[in-house]
Design an enzyme around this catalytic site. Structure first.
Site, PDB file in Angstrom:
ATOM      1  N   GLU A   1      -9.405  12.151  30.263  1.00  0.00           N
ATOM      2  CA  GLU A   1      -9.814  12.429  31.640  1.00  0.00           C
ATOM      3  C   GLU A   1      -8.643  12.827  32.533  1.00  0.00           C
ATOM      4  O   GLU A   1      -8.678  13.840  33.204  1.00  0.00           O
ATOM      5  CB  GLU A   1     -10.524  11.194  32.219  1.00  0.00           C
TER       6      GLU A   1
ATOM      7  N   GLU B   1      -9.417  -2.237  27.147  1.00  0.00           N
ATOM      8  CA  GLU B   1     -10.112  -0.947  27.196  1.00  0.00           C
ATOM      9  C   GLU B   1      -9.133   0.199  27.364  1.00  0.00           C
ATOM     10  O   GLU B   1      -8.348   0.232  28.302  1.00  0.00           O
ATOM     11  CB  GLU B   1     -11.123  -0.926  28.363  1.00  0.00           C
TER      12      GLU B   1
ATOM     13  N   GLU C   1       3.527  13.870  30.986  1.00  0.00           N
ATOM     14  CA  GLU C   1       3.964  13.009  32.092  1.00  0.00           C
ATOM     15  C   GLU C   1       4.955  13.753  32.978  1.00  0.00           C
ATOM     16  O   GLU C   1       4.903  13.649  34.206  1.00  0.00           O
ATOM     17  CB  GLU C   1       4.609  11.731  31.530  1.00  0.00           C
TER      18      GLU C   1
ATOM     19  N   ASP D   1      -6.675   3.266  36.841  1.00  0.00           N
ATOM     20  CA  ASP D   1      -7.714   3.976  36.101  1.00  0.00           C
ATOM     21  C   ASP D   1      -7.134   5.018  35.149  1.00  0.00           C
ATOM     22  O   ASP D   1      -7.173   6.204  35.453  1.00  0.00           O
ATOM     23  CB  ASP D   1      -8.664   4.646  37.097  1.00  0.00           C
TER      24      ASP D   1
ATOM     25  N   ASN E   1     -22.309   3.956  33.332  1.00  0.00           N
ATOM     26  CA  ASN E   1     -23.111   4.243  34.525  1.00  0.00           C
ATOM     27  C   ASN E   1     -24.526   4.526  34.019  1.00  0.00           C
ATOM     28  O   ASN E   1     -24.825   5.618  33.572  1.00  0.00           O
ATOM     29  CB  ASN E   1     -22.567   5.466  35.267  1.00  0.00           C
TER      30      ASN E   1
ATOM     31  N   GLU F   1     -18.102   1.033  41.622  1.00  0.00           N
ATOM     32  CA  GLU F   1     -18.442   2.429  41.905  1.00  0.00           C
ATOM     33  C   GLU F   1     -19.949   2.611  42.083  1.00  0.00           C
ATOM     34  O   GLU F   1     -20.587   3.391  41.381  1.00  0.00           O
ATOM     35  CB  GLU F   1     -17.894   3.329  40.781  1.00  0.00           C
TER      36      GLU F   1
HETATM   37  C1  BDP Z   1     -13.327   6.452  35.729  1.00  0.00           C
HETATM   38  C2  BDP Z   1     -14.187   7.652  35.576  1.00  0.00           C
HETATM   39  C3  BDP Z   1     -15.636   7.377  35.855  1.00  0.00           C
HETATM   40  C4  BDP Z   1     -16.083   6.149  35.099  1.00  0.00           C
HETATM   41  C5  BDP Z   1     -15.214   4.987  35.456  1.00  0.00           C
HETATM   42  C6  BDP Z   1     -15.502   3.730  34.661  1.00  0.00           C
HETATM   43  O1  BDP Z   1     -13.706   8.651  36.453  1.00  0.00           O
HETATM   44  O2  BDP Z   1     -16.347   8.512  35.495  1.00  0.00           O
HETATM   45  O3  BDP Z   1     -17.404   5.848  35.355  1.00  0.00           O
HETATM   46  O4  BDP Z   1     -13.872   5.298  35.188  1.00  0.00           O
HETATM   47  O5  BDP Z   1     -14.683   3.385  33.824  1.00  0.00           O
HETATM   48  O6  BDP Z   1     -12.162   6.706  35.008  1.00  0.00           O
HETATM   49  O7  BDP Z   1     -16.503   3.068  34.887  1.00  0.00           O
END
Ligand code: BDP
Length: 681
Positions: free
Chosen positions: A395, A389, A513, A367, A204, A288
Site C-alpha cells: 500500500e 500484523e 525509503e 500504518d 471493513n 475508521e
Molecule cells: C489502512 C488502509 C485501510 C485499511 C486499514 C486497516 O489504508 O484501507 O482498512 O489500514 O488496516 O492501511 O484496517
C-alpha cells in the site's frame, strides 16, 4: 511462463551430477496415510520429483522397501519406530517434523500429524529446488509461531481493498466464484510456506460480506474451508461488530446485552454446523468508522470476550485488531497523537481478555509506513495473546509497481528488542507468546495477491509473499537466505542471474525509503489511494498523520519532555534512546523529534542535506534497477522479463517525481541550497 506456478514451478534439474545424486534416494516413494492432507502430500511429492528428475517415482508397496522415501506420522507404521526413539515427539508438536536419512537407504519424512508430514514434504522439495545435498540429511523443524496467518481484504463485489494485482480469487459480483480451482492452487502455495490460517474477507465488512456467516453463504464457505483444509489451513472470517443489528434484526450490538451474546452464540452454532474446523473471527471495531463497543460505552475487552465466549465451545478464536485511533482528530493540536492511541486503548485492558482472544497489532503505531518504530504494544502487553500484523500488499511501499522487497523491514521488526523482560525480549519472542509463556500467538499479514496471472502483479513481489511465510515459520532466517531460496526456486539455479536478482531485491527497500518520506516521518502521499508523492497531502486533514514542516524545521515531537509523550510508551532503555534527538537513530529522527533543517545527523550530514542526498541517490539507484534487470535478460523468460521491465521503467520515472517534489518542497520551505548544486532554479 506467466508466473502462475510461482516458486513451485519444479524445473527439470539440468545438471546431471546433481540430478543423479537425487535420483537414487527418490526413485520410490511411500506415503502412509489416506487423509486429505496426506493425499496432498503424496500428490505434491510425486509431482515435484517427476518434473525435477524427469521420471515418475515408483509408488512404494507394502511391506515398505528398504530404500526410497517414506513419509508418514509416527505411530502410523512400525517403519517409523526406530526413528521415533530418537525424538521427543511431544516437542515436535502439531506442526513440527523431521527429515532423516537413516543408516539403511531410507529417507524418512515424519511428523506427529499429517500436517507436519505435508510441511516435511514441502521442505524436502525445497532442498531439491535449491540444489542442496540430501546426503545424510538430518533436519528437525518446529515453527517459531503457532498461528501463521494470511488476511485478505477482499470484497464480495470482487474488488480488493489495497489490492494491486487484479481482483479477488474468491468472489465476483456479490457471490463466491463458481470455479474454485484457483483457490485450490492458492491453498497449495500457502501450504508450501506452512501458512496455517487464512481470513478471506475484508476487515471493513460491508453489508454483503456480513452475510458470510449466514445460511445464505455458509454452504459455500464450507466448500472453500474444505479446500484449505486439504492443505492444513484453517479458515477465518472477518465480521462486523454490529452484525446483530445489520443482519440479525436486533436494535443493539451492546456486548453486555444478553440478546446480543445469544445472537452470537446462535451464529457460532450455525457456522460450526457447516464448517466444523472453522478458525474464528477477525474483528476491526471502533476503527475508521467501523462500529464497536465504544458506541455502548463498553471497552474492547467487553466486546472481544463476548464474541470469544460464543466461539469457545467449538474451539474458535477471536482475532481482535488494535488499529484503533481517532481518525477525526484536530491537526492543530500538537498534543493529540495518533501514534499513542493503540497503546493507550489496550494496555489498561491487559489481562482481561479471554484465552481464545488474540490482539492483532500492526508492526508500527501508525500504518504500514516504509519506516516506523515498532509498536510499543509489543512488550507493553504481558498477559494478553498477541499477533503481529504485517502488510505484504504494498500500500505505502509502491503498490507493486515499485520493487520493494519487504523482508528486511520485517526482520527489523522481529529483531527489535522491547526490553520488556530485559535484554533479548524481541518482538519475535513476544508475538509468538514465548516471552510471557502464552500458548497462543503468532503473525498475520495482509496478502498481496489477486487474480492477475502471476498473482502479485510484479513478479518480483512474489518474493514478499514467499518471504513472509518463511519468516512466520522461522524469524531467524536472514533476508538474503530467503531471497536466495526464492530466486532459485522461481528462476532456477543460475549463478549469474542469482547475484543480480539478489542485489536488486536486497537494495530495493533502502532505495524506496530513500526517495520517499525521509527519516521516519512517513506519509507525504496522495490521500485516499496513497500512491505517489504529495508532501502536504495529509498535512491539514484529520487523520493524525503530520510532518509539521515550516521554514525552521520539521518532524513530530513525540518526546516525553516536550512532545506528545509517545516515547514514554517504551520500556527503558528504549524510551531513553528515543527521547533525545542525540540518541534517537537517524532513520527515526523525524518520527520522534521536531528539529531544524540544520540539525546534524549521526551520519555527519544535516537533515536538509540528507533529504537532498537520499532523494537524488535513491532515484538514481531506482533507475539503475533497469540496467541490472537488462543484464540478465537472456536468462529470463520473455514474458517475465518484459512485464517486470515495464514496472521498473515506471518506477524509475515515478522515483524521479518523488525526488523532485520532495526536494523542491524542502528547498522552498528551508531556503537552504543543496551543497552539490543539483537543484535547478
Ligand atoms: C489502512 C488502509 C485501510 C485499511 C486499514 C486497516 O489504508 O484501507 O482498512 O489500514 O488496516 O492501511 O484496517
Amino acid at each position: 511462463d506467466n508466473g502462475y506456478d510461482c516458486w513451485l514451478n519444479y524445473k527439470y534439474i539440468e545438471e546431471d551430477r546433481l540430478r543423479n545424486s537425487y535420483v537414487e534416494s527418490c526413485a520410490q516413494i511411500t506415503v502412509i496415510g489416506e487423509s486429505a492432507v496426506m493425499q496432498s502430500a503424496r500428490r505434491e511429492l510425486s509431482l515435484a520429483l517427476t518434473s525435477m528428475l524427469g521420471k515418475a517415482p515408483e509408488s512404494g508397496s507394502f511391506p515398505v522397501s528398504d530404500s526410497g522415501i517414506v513419509a508418514g506420522t509416527f505411530g502410523s507404521s512400525p517403519v517409523f519406530d526406530e526413528l521415533a526413539r530418537e525424538y521427543v515427539i511431544d516437542e515436535l508438536g502439531d506442526e513440527g517434523y523431521v527429515i532423516r536419512a537413516m543408516d539403511n537407504d531410507r529417507l524418512y519424512l515424519a511428523a506427529a500429524t499429517d500436517k507436519g508430514v505435508l510441511y516435511a514434504v514441502f521442505h524436502f522439495i525445497r532442498l531439491l529446488q535449491t540444489g542442496e545435498s540430501i546426503e545424510g540429511l538430518r533436519v528437525r523443524q518446529v515453527p517459531g509461531n503457532g498461528l501463521r496467518m494470511i488476511n485478505h481484504w477482499d470484497n464480495m463485489d470482487g474488488s480488493i481493498e489495497r489490492g494491486y494485482a487484479g481482483n479477488s480469487i474468491f468472489y465476483r459480483d456479490g457471490e463466491f466464484v463458481g470455479d474454485k480451482g484457483r483457490i485450490r492452487d492458492y491453498a497449495r502455495l500457502l501450504a508450501s510456506g506452512a501458512i496455517n490460517a487464512v481470513s478471506i474477507n475484508n476487515v471493513n465488512v460491508h453489508q454483503q460480506e456480513s452475510k458470510l456467516i449466514t445460511k445464505q453463504f455458509l454452504p459455500e464457505v464450507a466448500i472453500v474451508a474444505d479446500i484449505f483444509g486439504d492443505y492444513g489451513i484453517r479458515l477465518y472470517l472477518s465480521v462486523n461488530f454490529a452484525s446483530p443489528i445489520e443482519i440479525g434484526g436486533l436494535d443493539t450490538a451492546d456486548p453486555l446485552a444478553p440478546e446480543v451474546s445469544e445472537w452470537w452464540m446462535r451464529a457460532a452454532r450455525d457456522i460450526y454446523r457447516y464448517v466444523p474446523d472453522f478458525g474464528g473471527f477477525v474483528v476491526k471495531a471502533d476503527s475508521e468508522f467501523r462500529p464497536g463497543p465504544f458506541t455502548y460505552g463498553r471497552n474492547h475487552a467487553d466486546g472481544a470476550n463476548m464474541i470469544a465466549d460464543a466461539l469457545e465451545p467449538f474451539g474458535g478464536e477471536v482475532i481482535w485488531r488494535c488499529f484503533v485511533y481517532n481518525c477525526l482528530q484536530d491537526w492543530r493540536d500538537r498534543k493529540t497523537d495518533r501514534a499513542r492511541a493503540a497503546y493507550d486503548h489496550f494496555t489498561p485492558l491487559d489481562g482481561q481478555f479471554r484465552d481464545n482472544v488474540l490482539l492483532q497489532i500492526k508492526n508500527g503505531p501508525m500504518d504500514f509506513q516504509v519506516r516506523e518504530p515498532v509498536s510499543p504494544l509489543f512488550g507493553g502487553l504481558k498477559r494478553t495473546n498477541q499477533l503481529l500484523e504485517l502488510q505484504i500488499t504494498q500500500e505505502y511501499t509502491g503498490q507493486q509497481r515499485h520493487l520493494c522487497y519487504l523482508v528486511p523491514q520485517w526482520k527489523e521488526v522481529f529483531d527489535f528488542d522491547t526490553h520488556a523482560r530485559g535484554q533479548g525480549s524481541t518482538v519475535a519472542e513476544t508475538a509468538s507468546g514465548r516471552l510471557f509463556g502464552r500458548k497462543r500467538g503468532g503473525i498475520a499479514a495482509v496478502t498481496n495477491i489477486g487474480d492477475d496471472a502471476n498473482w502479485t502483479g510484479h513478479v518480483l513481489a512474489q518474493a514478499n509473499w514467499y518471504g513472509y511465510s518463511r519468516l512466520a515459520w522461522d524469524a531467524g532466517l536472514s533476508s538474503e537466505q530467503i531471497a536466495l531460496e526464492w530466486i532459485r526456486m522461481t528462476f532456477g539455479q543460475e549463478p549469474g542471474l542469482e547475484s543480480v536478482i539478489l542485489e536488486m531485491l536486497m537494495s530495493s527497500y533502502g532505495i524506496y525509503e530513500d526517495y520517499t518520506a525521509p527519516l521516519g516521518v512517513g506519509w507525504m502521499v496522495n490521500p485516499g489511494h496513497h500512491y505517489g508523492p504529495n508532501v502536504d497531502g495529509y498535512e491539514y486533514s484529520k487523520w493524525g498523520t503530520y510532518h509539521y514542516a515550516d521554514c525552521h524545521g520539521l518532524g513530530v515531537d513525540r518526546s516525553i519532555r516536550s512532545g506528545t509523550g509517545y516515547a514514554g510508551q517504551y520500556h527503558y532503555p528504549v524510551a531513553a534512546t528515543y527521547e533525545s534527538p542525540e540518541s534517537c537513530p537517524d532513520e527515526l529522527l523525524l518520527f520522534f523529534h521536531h528539529v531544524p533543517y540544520t540539525h546534524m545527523l549521526k551520519s555527519g550530514k544535516t537533515v536538509i542535506q540528507h533529504i537532498y542526498d537520499t532523494h537524488f541517490g535513491g532515484a538514481e539507484r531506482a533507475a539503475n534497477l533497469i540496467a541490472q534487470w537488462d543484464s540478465i535478460a537472456e536468462k529470463i523468460d520473455g514474458q517475465t522479463y518484459r512485464e517486470t521491465r515495464e514496472r521498473l521503467v515506471h518506477q524509475a520515472e515515478h522515483a524521479g517525481e518523488w525526488r523532485d517534489l520532495v526536494n523542491t518542497y524542502f528547498y522552498r520551505k528551508s531556503g537552504i541550497a543543496d551543497e552539490l548544486g543539483r537543484l535547478i532554479y
